[in-house]
Each structure stands twice: as C-alpha cells, then as structure tokens.
Design a protein around this motif. Sequence first.
Motif, PDB file in Angstrom:
ATOM      1  N   SER A  56      34.929  10.131  35.063  1.00  0.00           N
ATOM      2  CA  SER A  56      35.289   9.369  36.271  1.00  0.00           C
ATOM      3  C   SER A  56      36.483   8.460  36.003  1.00  0.00           C
ATOM      4  O   SER A  56      37.341   8.286  36.869  1.00  0.00           O
ATOM      5  CB  SER A  56      34.097   8.538  36.755  1.00  0.00           C
ATOM      6  OG  SER A  56      33.092   9.380  37.274  1.00  0.00           O
ATOM      7  N   VAL A  84      35.171   6.711  43.867  1.00  0.00           N
ATOM      8  CA  VAL A  84      35.137   7.145  42.465  1.00  0.00           C
ATOM      9  C   VAL A  84      34.848   5.953  41.558  1.00  0.00           C
ATOM     10  O   VAL A  84      34.077   6.059  40.598  1.00  0.00           O
ATOM     11  CB  VAL A  84      36.450   7.858  42.069  1.00  0.00           C
ATOM     12  CG1 VAL A  84      36.481   8.161  40.578  1.00  0.00           C
ATOM     13  CG2 VAL A  84      36.628   9.135  42.871  1.00  0.00           C
ATOM     14  N   HIS A  87      31.216   5.268  41.761  1.00  0.00           N
ATOM     15  CA  HIS A  87      30.471   6.264  40.978  1.00  0.00           C
ATOM     16  C   HIS A  87      30.517   5.907  39.497  1.00  0.00           C
ATOM     17  O   HIS A  87      29.518   6.023  38.788  1.00  0.00           O
ATOM     18  CB  HIS A  87      31.059   7.663  41.164  1.00  0.00           C
ATOM     19  CG  HIS A  87      31.018   8.150  42.567  1.00  0.00           C
ATOM     20  ND1 HIS A  87      31.866   9.113  43.026  1.00  0.00           N
ATOM     21  CD2 HIS A  87      30.243   7.807  43.622  1.00  0.00           C
ATOM     22  CE1 HIS A  87      31.609   9.352  44.298  1.00  0.00           C
ATOM     23  NE2 HIS A  87      30.636   8.559  44.682  1.00  0.00           N
ATOM     24  N   SER A 138      33.568  18.041  40.069  1.00  0.00           N
ATOM     25  CA  SER A 138      32.369  18.302  40.865  1.00  0.00           C
ATOM     26  C   SER A 138      31.619  19.516  40.320  1.00  0.00           C
ATOM     27  O   SER A 138      30.387  19.488  40.175  1.00  0.00           O
ATOM     28  CB  SER A 138      32.755  18.523  42.329  1.00  0.00           C
ATOM     29  OG  SER A 138      31.638  18.879  43.098  1.00  0.00           O
ATOM     30  N   ARG A 141      29.955  18.658  36.977  1.00  0.00           N
ATOM     31  CA  ARG A 141      28.747  17.845  37.167  1.00  0.00           C
ATOM     32  C   ARG A 141      27.599  18.675  37.706  1.00  0.00           C
ATOM     33  O   ARG A 141      26.437  18.438  37.363  1.00  0.00           O
ATOM     34  CB  ARG A 141      29.058  16.664  38.074  1.00  0.00           C
ATOM     35  CG  ARG A 141      29.890  15.646  37.323  1.00  0.00           C
ATOM     36  CD  ARG A 141      30.098  14.382  38.082  1.00  0.00           C
ATOM     37  NE  ARG A 141      30.694  13.396  37.182  1.00  0.00           N
ATOM     38  CZ  ARG A 141      31.497  12.444  37.570  1.00  0.00           C
ATOM     39  NH1 ARG A 141      31.801  12.312  38.841  1.00  0.00           N
ATOM     40  NH2 ARG A 141      31.976  11.596  36.692  1.00  0.00           N
ATOM     41  N   VAL A 159      26.993  12.585  43.207  1.00  0.00           N
ATOM     42  CA  VAL A 159      28.401  12.374  42.861  1.00  0.00           C
ATOM     43  C   VAL A 159      29.165  13.696  42.933  1.00  0.00           C
ATOM     44  O   VAL A 159      30.314  13.732  43.385  1.00  0.00           O
ATOM     45  CB  VAL A 159      28.513  11.706  41.467  1.00  0.00           C
ATOM     46  CG1 VAL A 159      29.941  11.631  40.996  1.00  0.00           C
ATOM     47  CG2 VAL A 159      27.906  10.301  41.507  1.00  0.00           C
ATOM     48  N   CYS A 162      29.829  14.381  46.558  1.00  0.00           N
ATOM     49  CA  CYS A 162      30.895  13.500  47.031  1.00  0.00           C
ATOM     50  C   CYS A 162      32.261  14.013  46.550  1.00  0.00           C
ATOM     51  O   CYS A 162      33.236  13.998  47.303  1.00  0.00           O
ATOM     52  CB  CYS A 162      30.646  12.076  46.543  1.00  0.00           C
ATOM     53  SG  CYS A 162      31.704  10.867  47.336  1.00  0.00           S
TER      54      CYS A 162
END
Length: 178
Positions: A56, A84, A87, A138, A141, A159, A162
Amino acid sequence: MPWTPPLRPSRRSLLTGAAGAVGAALLTGCSDDRPAGRDTGIPLERRMREAAVRDSARLLERYDATAAAHPALAGRLAPLRAAVAAHTAALSPTPAGSPSPAASVAAGAAAPAASGEPVPPVAAEALTALADAERSLSEARTIDLAGAPGELARMLASVAACGAVHAHLLTSTPGAAS
C-alpha cells in the motif's frame, strides 16, 4: 457358535488406513511454506500485514508521483489516495498509538516514488498506469486471501474490492454516463 472378529484386518481397512496416512503425510509436507532452515519467529498474520502495508505504501508513492507529474489530476486522485492511505493504516500491525508505516508514508506525501516506474508524460497514460498498479495489487491481495487468518482475510477482501473499483474509476471518464 458366536461370531469372532477376524485376526487380520480386512483389505478395505488397510487401504483406507494407507490412504489416510499418505494424505496426512502430504498435508504435513505441504503445510510449511517457509524456506527450509529459516524460522522467522514472526507470526503469519503479522508478516502478511507488514507485506500488505509495504504494498500500500508503494501504491501511495505512485499516487503521489502521478499527482506531482500531473497537477491537474490531483483533485481526481485525492479521494482515491485517501482511501489507500486509510487501507494502509487499517492493515498496519502496529497498535493505534504507535507510529505506523502509514504515518511515515503520509509524512513524505510530496516525494515522488523513488523505486517505482516513471510516470508517463501523458495524463491519460498516467491514469492507466495507476489503474494497472491498483488492479495488480487487487489481484495479489485476492490470491493472498487463501492463506490469511479470518479477520485479515476479510480485510484483504475488502481492500482488494476497493482496489478493483479504483482501477475502474481511474480508467473511466469522469461525469460520463455508464
């Protein structure tokens, strides 16, 4: 004459036992994903959180570098960058009172990404590059969900979702009807 159990186990019970033993051996052999001889002593959840915070932080650097290279995009990028940063703070393994990696990243918000790729000179290409970074993170993750403990898995899923929305927003035309 009363029934007496056989003195030898049946073929079925031997095959079932062998299959169970092989399955257990395979699961035990595959459960340790650390390199041989390297015991970090750091719990899995903490390692995963620290990696997520680093990822991040790199994404924040990309946002900052893009906004610095294209000041006209700064207003459009600000809410996405703020998400961000949130997060990053939420994923941080440090307690709320301690300085977190997110705080140190936010302190250097105007600095361009030192290790990142250069920002494309055309604004549309810069947005596409930023969307690609969001999409890539993304996806990473989403893959990490499989090995994450419960609460962290839920957070990573949120996250990641998002990030997918950010990628869409970065590549869509603002104000255009969908």
